[in-house]
Write a protein that holds these residues in place. Structure first.
Motif, PDB file in Angstrom:
ATOM      1  N   ILE A   1       0.848  -1.195   0.000  1.00 42.28           N
ATOM      2  CA  ILE A   1       0.000   0.000   0.000  1.00 42.28           C
ATOM      3  C   ILE A   1       0.882   1.243   0.000  1.00 42.28           C
TER       4      ILE A   1
ATOM      5  N   ILE B   1      -3.430  -1.740   9.466  1.00 39.74           N
ATOM      6  CA  ILE B   1      -4.272  -1.988   8.292  1.00 39.74           C
ATOM      7  C   ILE B   1      -4.333  -3.492   8.029  1.00 39.74           C
TER       8      ILE B   1
ATOM      9  N   ILE C   1      -5.430  -5.932   5.068  1.00 36.52           N
ATOM     10  CA  ILE C   1      -5.793  -5.930   3.642  1.00 36.52           C
ATOM     11  C   ILE C   1      -6.795  -7.053   3.392  1.00 36.52           C
ATOM     12  N   LYS C   2      -7.997  -6.666   3.026  1.00 36.13           N
ATOM     13  CA  LYS C   2      -9.055  -7.652   2.801  1.00 36.13           C
ATOM     14  C   LYS C   2      -8.987  -8.212   1.388  1.00 36.13           C
TER      15      LYS C   2
ATOM     16  N   THR D   1     -10.435  -3.294  -0.972  1.00 34.92           N
ATOM     17  CA  THR D   1     -10.846  -2.852   0.369  1.00 34.92           C
ATOM     18  C   THR D   1      -9.802  -3.229   1.409  1.00 34.92           C
ATOM     19  N   PHE D   2      -9.844  -2.488   2.507  1.00 39.09           N
ATOM     20  CA  PHE D   2      -8.963  -2.759   3.636  1.00 39.09           C
ATOM     21  C   PHE D   2      -9.711  -2.406   4.918  1.00 39.09           C
TER      22      PHE D   2
ATOM     23  N   GLN E   1     -14.148  -0.966   7.763  1.00 41.39           N
ATOM     24  CA  GLN E   1     -13.788  -1.232   6.373  1.00 41.39           C
ATOM     25  C   GLN E   1     -13.832   0.040   5.532  1.00 41.39           C
TER      26      GLN E   1
ATOM     27  N   THR F   1      -1.499  -8.111   7.740  1.00 41.41           N
ATOM     28  CA  THR F   1      -1.679  -6.953   8.621  1.00 41.41           C
ATOM     29  C   THR F   1      -0.460  -6.046   8.484  1.00 41.41           C
TER      30      THR F   1
END
Length: 795
Positions: free
Chosen positions: A140, A158, A160-161, A165-166, A177, A206
């Protein structure tokens, strides 16, 4: 109990060779405790690994560059150049010391921090709580859209999904979110996160983002930056910075050098352009004046015939022309000084004037400094209000620089005005001298002179303009990169130093423990110490054996100790001069628990086993132990009763069914005056009777250093065996043993080195291994030299 390994019978002091340090013995002493070394090695290596994982390592990165130093350039002499010849100097002289300060200046470092976004840090947590820095590997990218005032340190996590999205972890531990690219606001301003090309590799990861004030980060890097002159005779410098990420440190130095080179080129561009602007403006004015002068000459020639200049006025005319040239040059310099004065008196102006024609290096340096300060002031003013306290130091520096320039210009202006007045006076004198010439000649000469001067100036300035352009086109950079940033080799050694220290300590600490334990106890470990310090020969060495029974010589599992006592029996035969009957052997020691009763009882059993009629006397009337060892009736009349006249010799003898040929004479009843009893003539009578009825008489006596009983009894003995126990008897007692030997209190005094543990103290003794003579496998295994034997003791 204990017993020992008998070996060589010594009657002479140790030789010099034996007295020297036995390296093999010392090594065996420490290697015996190998489990202690292994234990410390494992513990310290685990500690070193944990330290390596948790501790953030710092690495040193360096770069080398060569900076122009005009003071060390022999090809640039300036002392003998005239003012006109020095007009091609478009910048002040460069000094390597000044450039080193510029290289590590706050402005340059801050530019690098902003360029590389060093105020944003990306990490992820790995095993053993170590944070892995993701410099140049972050999935990121943090973008600051707008900032609110001075940024305060901030940190957020953070998750990271997916690619779009995060999740942000809140203070309560829950997640919220958001989408990548979405504008977010916080106390430090408006920002957004954008995915990088590595986002696919970190889905589900993470990431920790740490934000710092760029000015604080810049200050930290400036403190970590070291710029040093490699050689005082050269102008090559090294720039070194410490960083926890090697790649980041390299980028910092390379970008710093790039920024420094850009700033240097920008300075050269500004100075060159200012010089060209000045020359162009002056040329425009002079060309107009020259055109006017040429027109006046043409008008004069068209209305008058060309006059002949009188020879007598030639010299005056020539001098007047030189004077006019000098006056014109002074006017040029005055105009330069006036331009500088206007610049200094106009705050906020960043267009630095040219010092073209003024040969003053200090003024050049002051103007350059003021210009840099004005540029820095303007840069700060673009993002920070003027009321901010950060402007106070730079405003003060600008004020000081302006005042210094004003003083310098005032002095120069006064000097130039004085020159001008002098030259104008000369012009008046030359004019007066020419008044005698014809008016037409004088007028023509004046017009021609004015035209010639202006024509020369125009030609000179045109020439200089071309030289400046050519110099600018061919000008080299002020600094040349020698080595790009690279990691210093010593960093690798420093990185793995904890493991090296752990390995060293895993050796030194056990050695220290073993050595310190021996030094604190201060006990006798080697038989040679006895002979060396007391001059008492060591008759036998008896090895340490564990046994439930105090009589070990008849136990078939105690092969070694039995052989050692048999060897002692043989040596005792020669020590008694091969006497066959009535041999009296006294056994004593310095203090209790050195094994004298153990030696007495086992020696008596060994002698009796050979068929010799033997009697053992329990002469330790205070703390008797022989009766308990042989399990005889301690209530039976004994030696004390005999010495007190209460019984006869035959009634104090106790027969032993288990040990044929061995009789025990117990201590008897306890009396409060045992020493006085031993002084009785009946003791000599008893010993004499025993000599006539027994082949060997073994006397167990009390410790010598505690009571005098042993010395009293020693008068009746033929041979004395003195028990010294390994790792128990203090070295301080060796002096005492020497004194009683020198005083000859005991006949034929010989030492028995008792309780020897082979290998534990690096002690090998002088004997041989018994393993080759043992057929029973279980017993043979007991005497093996396995490194796993007595494992618990080896700690």
């Amino acid at each position: 109990m204990c017993a020992q390994q008998s070996t060589v019978y010594r009657t002479m002091p140790v030789s010099k060779e034996e007295d020297s340090v036995n390296i093999r013995e010392v090594l065996q002493r420490y290697t015996y405790h190998w489990p202690l070394f292994i234990l410390f090695f494992v513990i310290l290596m685990v500690v070193a690994l944990f330290y390596f994982k948790v501790k953030k390592q710092t690495y040193e990165v360096t770069a080398t560059l060569q900076i122009q130093d005009d003071s060390k350039d022999p090809n640039k002499p300036t002392e003998n150049k005239s003012a006109l010849e020095q007009l091609n100097l478009i910048s002040p002289p460069k000094l390597v010391e000044n450039e080193m300060e510029i290289l590590k200046s706050v402005s340059l470092v801050n530019k690098v921090v902003y360029d590389l976004k060093l105020w944003v840090n990306y990490t992820r947590t790995t095993k053993l709580v170590k944070e892995e820095n993701l410099y140049k590997r972050s999935p990121i990218d943090f973008i600051m859209v707008s900032k609110k005032g001075i940024m305060t340190p901030a940190r957020f996590t953070i998750l990271i999904k997916d690619k779009n999205t995060f999740l942000i972890k809140r203070s309560d531990g829950k997640f919220t979110q958001f989408k990548f690219g979405q504008l977010l606001q916080n106390n430090f301003g408006t920002w957004q996160l954008l995915p990088t090309s590595l986002i696919d590799e970190h889905i589900g990861s993470t990431i920790n983002i740490t934000l710092m004030d760029p000015e604080v980060v810049g200050s930290a890097y400036q403190s970590a930056l070291k710029v040093d002159l490699i050689d005082k005779l050269a102008s090559t410098v090294s720039a070194t910075v410490s960083d926890q990420v090697v790649e980041r440190g390299k980028d910092f130095l390379n970008d710093l050098i790039k920024r420094y080179d850009e700033a240097n080129r920008e300075e050269i561009n500004n100075l060159t352009q200012n010089t060209l602007d000045f020359i162009d403006n002056r040329l425009k004015s002079l060309q107009s004046e020259l055109s006017q002068a040429e027109g006046q000459v043409a008008v004069f020639q068209s209305s008058h015939a060309s006059p002949d200049i009188a020879k007598e006025s030639d010299v005056a005319i020539a001098s007047n022309m030189r004077n006019d040239e000098a006056l014109s040059q002074v006017n040029v310099n005055l105009e330069v000084v006036n331009n500088i004065e206007r610049y200094v008196n106009s705050p906020g102006t960043t267009n630095m004037p040219s010092t073209f024609g003024v040969n003053d290096a200090s003024l050049d340096g002051l103007i350059s400094t003021l210009s840099q300060l004005e540029i820095e002031h303007a840069r700060l003013a673009s993002s920070i209000p003027e009321s901010n306290p950060i402007f106070e130091p730079i405003n003060q520096q600008i004020k000081v620089a302006r005042q210094s320039i004003i003083e310098k210009v005032r002095n120069m202006k006064q000097s130039l005005l004085a020159q001008k007045r002098s030259l104008e006076g000369n012009a008046q004198r030359y004019t007066s001298s020419l008044r005698s010439t014809p008016v037409e000649s004088k007028a023509f000469a004046s017009l021609e002179r004015d035209k010639t001067v202006k024509d020369d100036l125009v030609t000179y300035l045109l020439k200089k303009r071309e030289e400046v352009k050519l110099s600018y086109a061919t000008m080299l950079a002020n600094a040349r990169l020698v080595d790009s940033a690279y990691e210093l080799p010593g960093n690798i050694v420093k990185k793995y130093a904890p493991f090296g220290i752990a390995m060293a300590l895993s050796f030194l600490l056990p050695v220290g423990i073993v050595f310190g334990r021996g030094a604190i106890k201060n006990v006798i470990l080697y038989s040679r110490e006895i002979t060396k310090e007391s001059d008492v020969p060591v008759l036998a060495e008896l090895s340490f054996e564990k046994s439930k029974s105090p009589i070990v010589v008849l136990d078939r599992t105690m092969f070694a100790i039995a052989e050692e006592f048999r060897t002692l029996r043989t040596k005792l035969h020669y020590l008694h001069g091969k006497a066959e009957k009535g041999r009296v052997t006294l056994i004593t020691s310095s203090v209790s628990n050195e094994g004298k009763s153990f030696i007495s009882s086992n020696l008596a059993v060994t002698i009796a086993a050979s068929g010799r009629k033997t009697a053992i006397l329990e002469m330790d009337l205070r703390k008797p132990r022989i009766s308990a060892i042989f399990d005889v009736d301690d209530k039976h009349a004994g030696i004390s009763n005999y010495l007190n006249g209460e019984t006869t010799e035959t009634r104090i003898i106790q027969k032993l069914a288990k040990y044929p040929n061995l009789d025990v004479l117990g201590s008897g009843d306890f009396y409060s005056n045992p020493s006085e009893l031993l002084e009785q003539p009946r003791l000599e009578t008893l010993i004499q009777w025993l000599r006539e009825n027994y082949d060997d008489i073994i006397i167990d006596t009390p410790p010598v250093s505690i009571v005098t009983d042993a010395i009293i009894v020693a008068k009746q003995a033929d041979v004395t065996l003195y028990a010294v126990r390994q790792a128990f008897t203090s070295k301080s007692l060796l002096g005492f043993i020497k004194s009683i030997n020198d005083d000859q209190h005991f006949p034929k005094l010989n030492a028995i080195f008792n309780g020897v543990e082979k290998g534990r103290y690096g002690y090998t003794g002088y004997g041989y291994g018994y393993g080759d003579y043992i057929t029973d496998k279980k017993i043979k295994k007991k005497y093996s030299n396995s490194m796993f034997k007595d494992f618990s003791k080896r700690f």
